[in-house]
Design an enzyme around this catalytic site. Sequence first.
Site, PDB file in Angstrom:
ATOM      1  N   ASN A  95     -22.454  43.586   6.410  1.00 43.64           N
ATOM      2  CA  ASN A  95     -22.470  42.754   4.940  1.00 43.64           C
ATOM      3  C   ASN A  95     -23.889  42.288   4.619  1.00 43.64           C
ATOM      4  OD1 ASN A  95     -21.243  40.354   3.199  1.00 43.64           O
ATOM      5  ND2 ASN A  95     -22.592  39.328   4.732  1.00 43.64           N
ATOM      6  N   TYR A 183     -30.071  49.354  -5.797  1.00 43.37           N
ATOM      7  CA  TYR A 183     -28.731  48.617  -5.267  1.00 43.37           C
ATOM      8  C   TYR A 183     -27.460  49.485  -5.371  1.00 43.37           C
ATOM      9  CZ  TYR A 183     -25.006  44.942  -4.404  1.00 43.37           C
ATOM     10  OH  TYR A 183     -23.978  44.363  -4.165  1.00 43.37           O
TER      11      TYR A 183
END
Length: 272
Positions: A95, A183
């Site tokens: 995560n 990203y």
Amino acid sequence: MPKDLFDVTDKVVVVTGGLGQLGRQFSLALAARGAKVAIFDLHVDERKVAERFGTRATENRFLFVRADITQPDSIEAGLSLVNAKWGVPHALINNAALDSPPDAPAEESGPFETYPEDSWDRVMQVNVKGVFLCCQVVGGQMAAAGRGSIINISSIYGLVSPDQRIYEYRRTGSATFFKPVAYSASKSALLNLTRYLATYWAGSNVRVNTLTFGGVFNNQSEELVKAYCARVPLGRMAHEDEYNGAIVFLVSEASSYMTGANLVIDGGWTAW
Ligand SMILES: NC(=O)c1ccc[n+]([C@@H]2O[C@H](COP(=O)([O-])OP(=O)(O)OC[C@H]3O[C@@H](n4cnc5c(N)ncnc54)[C@H](O)[C@@H]3O)[C@@H](O)[C@H]2O)c1
């Protein structure tokens, strides 16, 4: 099959970036259902843990480990602490990640042509290499034990391009703003890392899946929320607890026949 399909009692789960907005949610949701949760985060110290978890931090169901997922030694040291306390993990939630928020410095959010090479490296280091290393170290141990579930957290921006139109409000006067490329590229990489490992470890009974999320409300500016929500079929951002159900599903036996897949929870963002 257990009586409760979604049972996670006593499952040992490593959550990277567990002090962050969503990692904290996953950790609390899993612990509330009886799991044992090891949080690997850069910023583990007494003050930060107390700030994020309050009195829950003292529960024996949590282990807070200061670990840097870009460093194999650091992951290995963290895993040794988990092994000593609870044994081999049953699940790994990859995560932890770096994103560039809408208030990022100008050089991070300028045109693609001048996006800084070191920003690219920094994001890839955590979002791709960090996940690769955690899979190698923690996943490798689960594979040797003959069971496990790995959940790689991706984003709608790893499935489709950012919609640069929603950042129009940032482009006033001479200001430019583009949601940066690193990203997106890093989150796409997880889709095929997932598929690669799902097939590689299928014989070792380690399931590997991607979980793709849409944007979560976190007190962003009114302009961003308005522009974002207008683009979502459900008309709103996610609440920070709305992904917990999928996490419990993927950690539990309810998902026992699922591997190599991508579960998308995005309010419909990618549906049109
Ligand atoms: N929040 C959203 O709107 C959203 C939307 C889609 C996908 N996601 C994904 O969900 C995940 C969690 O997002 P979030 O918003 O909770 O992020 P966050 O920034 O709140 O938390 C990230 C955590 O990762 C930790 N971290 C960073 N680098 C690390 C490293 N090298 N080693 C160990 N820990 C490290 C940070 O300290 C932080 O606690 C990310 O993978 C993100 O890409 C988030």
